[in-house]
Scaffold this motif. Structure first.
Motif, PDB file in Angstrom:
ATOM      1  N   ASN A 190       1.054  -1.201  -0.055  1.00  0.00           N
ATOM      2  CA  ASN A 190      -0.303   0.770   0.127  1.00  0.00           C
ATOM      3  C   ASN A 190       0.433   1.346   0.298  1.00  0.00           C
ATOM      4  O   ASN A 190       0.745   2.326  -0.700  1.00  0.00           O
ATOM      5  CB  ASN A 190      -0.410   0.349   0.951  1.00  0.00           C
ATOM      6  N   PHE A 239     -12.225   8.130  -1.245  1.00  0.00           N
ATOM      7  CA  PHE A 239     -12.305   7.645   0.035  1.00  0.00           C
ATOM      8  C   PHE A 239     -11.577   6.397  -0.432  1.00  0.00           C
ATOM      9  O   PHE A 239     -12.292   5.531  -1.495  1.00  0.00           O
ATOM     10  CB  PHE A 239     -13.318   7.607   0.605  1.00  0.00           C
ATOM     11  N   ASN A 240     -10.551   5.573   0.449  1.00  0.00           N
ATOM     12  CA  ASN A 240      -9.940   4.066   0.283  1.00  0.00           C
ATOM     13  C   ASN A 240      -9.512   3.918  -1.106  1.00  0.00           C
ATOM     14  O   ASN A 240      -9.670   2.978  -1.626  1.00  0.00           O
ATOM     15  CB  ASN A 240     -11.862   3.239   0.221  1.00  0.00           C
ATOM     16  N   ASN A 241      -8.838   4.616  -1.637  1.00  0.00           N
ATOM     17  CA  ASN A 241      -8.112   5.290  -3.066  1.00  0.00           C
ATOM     18  C   ASN A 241      -7.277   5.935  -2.536  1.00  0.00           C
ATOM     19  O   ASN A 241      -6.428   6.805  -2.006  1.00  0.00           O
ATOM     20  CB  ASN A 241      -9.144   5.841  -3.874  1.00  0.00           C
ATOM     21  N   TYR A 242      -5.589   4.857  -3.540  1.00  0.00           N
ATOM     22  CA  TYR A 242      -3.932   5.689  -3.430  1.00  0.00           C
ATOM     23  C   TYR A 242      -4.356   6.882  -3.961  1.00  0.00           C
ATOM     24  O   TYR A 242      -3.608   7.853  -3.172  1.00  0.00           O
ATOM     25  CB  TYR A 242      -3.669   4.630  -4.092  1.00  0.00           C
ATOM     26  N   PHE A 250      -8.375   6.474   4.817  1.00  0.00           N
ATOM     27  CA  PHE A 250      -8.236   5.133   4.242  1.00  0.00           C
ATOM     28  C   PHE A 250      -8.892   4.612   5.843  1.00  0.00           C
ATOM     29  O   PHE A 250      -9.310   5.046   7.098  1.00  0.00           O
ATOM     30  CB  PHE A 250      -6.829   4.346   4.656  1.00  0.00           C
ATOM     31  N   THR A 251     -10.565   4.217   5.368  1.00  0.00           N
ATOM     32  CA  THR A 251     -10.972   3.484   6.535  1.00  0.00           C
ATOM     33  C   THR A 251     -11.122   1.536   6.541  1.00  0.00           C
ATOM     34  O   THR A 251     -11.771   1.688   7.304  1.00  0.00           O
ATOM     35  CB  THR A 251     -12.613   3.298   6.341  1.00  0.00           C
ATOM     36  N   ASP A 252     -10.576   1.523   5.099  1.00  0.00           N
ATOM     37  CA  ASP A 252     -10.656   0.158   5.200  1.00  0.00           C
ATOM     38  C   ASP A 252      -9.326  -0.861   5.895  1.00  0.00           C
ATOM     39  O   ASP A 252      -8.418  -0.304   5.642  1.00  0.00           O
ATOM     40  CB  ASP A 252     -11.177  -0.127   3.453  1.00  0.00           C
ATOM     41  N   MET A 311      -6.224  -1.232   3.200  1.00  0.00           N
ATOM     42  CA  MET A 311      -5.635  -0.075   2.507  1.00  0.00           C
ATOM     43  C   MET A 311      -4.530   0.805   3.884  1.00  0.00           C
ATOM     44  O   MET A 311      -4.058   1.630   3.368  1.00  0.00           O
ATOM     45  CB  MET A 311      -6.829   0.255   2.432  1.00  0.00           C
TER      46      MET A 311
END
Length: 296
Positions: free
Chosen positions: A89, A152-155, A234-236, A239
């Protein structure tokens, strides 16, 4: 009477003090033996100060379980997060961060160093002003933009604010490096009718290679150390970046001696990629940061 002709051979060329200083920046501040001793004592003290936390972490990690703590971290996930996943990541964020910074900083650095246009110095001063903007000051706008773009939750949601904060430094680095390049090369290219794109691609980029490597390494190191933006975007758990995993592992592990030893082992492993990047690019970092400090 014979006359013997003597030929005076030129002796070895001595480098002038200024030339020696360009090759060794330490000579700019060291003027006596006492200065050298004082600097080495200070550097030794700083080395011990910075190395002590790493030594303490390694020592704690081996108190219970020994080297098996490192093996288990590489094979078993902690809190459903494998440590190798945090490496991947952070690597993905670092690649996007470096690409964004290099594209903008190289073109802006070329324009500010080799092109003449109205408002050039004013524009460069405005870019430098953004060096003083802290990351915490743009949290609210970044949140709104990230929400609008669905990042969100995206690099890319992490790489964009990181790149925005790094670009002013990159422009400064490339601009100073470009101003130190021989002007005769650019004049010859202009006489031959080369376009700006050709000059940028064939002269500027090859000569800026040390600064580009330096900037790339710093982008990866800063991405590995960044805790603010991954925690924000990041909330996942899958990730999680390497810096974010420090908190994740701390929450997942208990307070027993075995867990404390494993947590310290995770700190050592999470810090190794940044150390490896710095060691790989150390020469380029020193050359890049001192480039433009003195003008030949």
């Amino acid at each position: 009477m014979t006359t013997s002709a003597t030929t005076v051979l030129p002796g070895p060329r001595r480098r002038r003090p200024r030339q020696r200083a360009l090759g060794d920046p330490l000579r700019l501040v060291v003027t006596s033996r006492g200065d050298r001793v004082a600097i080495y004592v200070l550097l030794g003290f700083m080395a011990i100060l910075f190395a002590f936390p790493l030594y303490a972490a390694v020592d704690k990690s081996l108190e219970v379980g020994g080297w098996r703590n490192y093996v288990s971290l590489l094979t078993d996930p902690i809190g459903s997060v494998p440590i190798w996943q945090t490496y991947l990541n952070s690597l993905a964020i670092g690649v996007l961060h470096a690409v964004l910074v290099l594209v903008v900083a190289t073109t802006a650095g070329y324009a500010f160093s080799r092109l003449r246009f109205r408002g050039r110095e004013v524009g460069f001063s405005l870019v430098l002003l953004f060096l003083a903007v802290p990351g915490a000051a743009i949290i609210v706008p970044v949140y709104r933009i990230t929400q609008e773009l669905g990042l969100f939750n995206n690099y890319l949601g992490v790489a964009l604010p990181e790149a925005a904060l790094t670009i002013p430094f990159g422009v400064l680095l490339l601009r100073n490096h470009g101003r130190n390049m021989p002007g005769s090369l650019f004049e010859a290219a202009a006489i031959d009718g080369a376009s700006h794109w050709r000059v940028f691609r064939s002269i500027f980029l090859p000569m800026a290679r040390p600064a580009l490597v330096n900037l790339t390494v710093l982008c990866f190191v800063w991405s590995l150390q960044d805790f603010l933006w991954p925690s924000f975007v990041f909330t996942d758990p899958s990730m999680a970046s390497a810096a974010q995993a420090v908190q994740t592992f701390s929450s997942a592990l208990g307070q027993g001696p075995a867990d404390i030893a494993k947590y310290n082992a995770s700190l050592v492993l999470l810090g190794l990629p940044a150390v490896a990047f710095v060691l790989f690019g150390l020469r380029f970092i020193v050359d890049g940061l001192t480039s433009g400090a003195v003008k030949e």
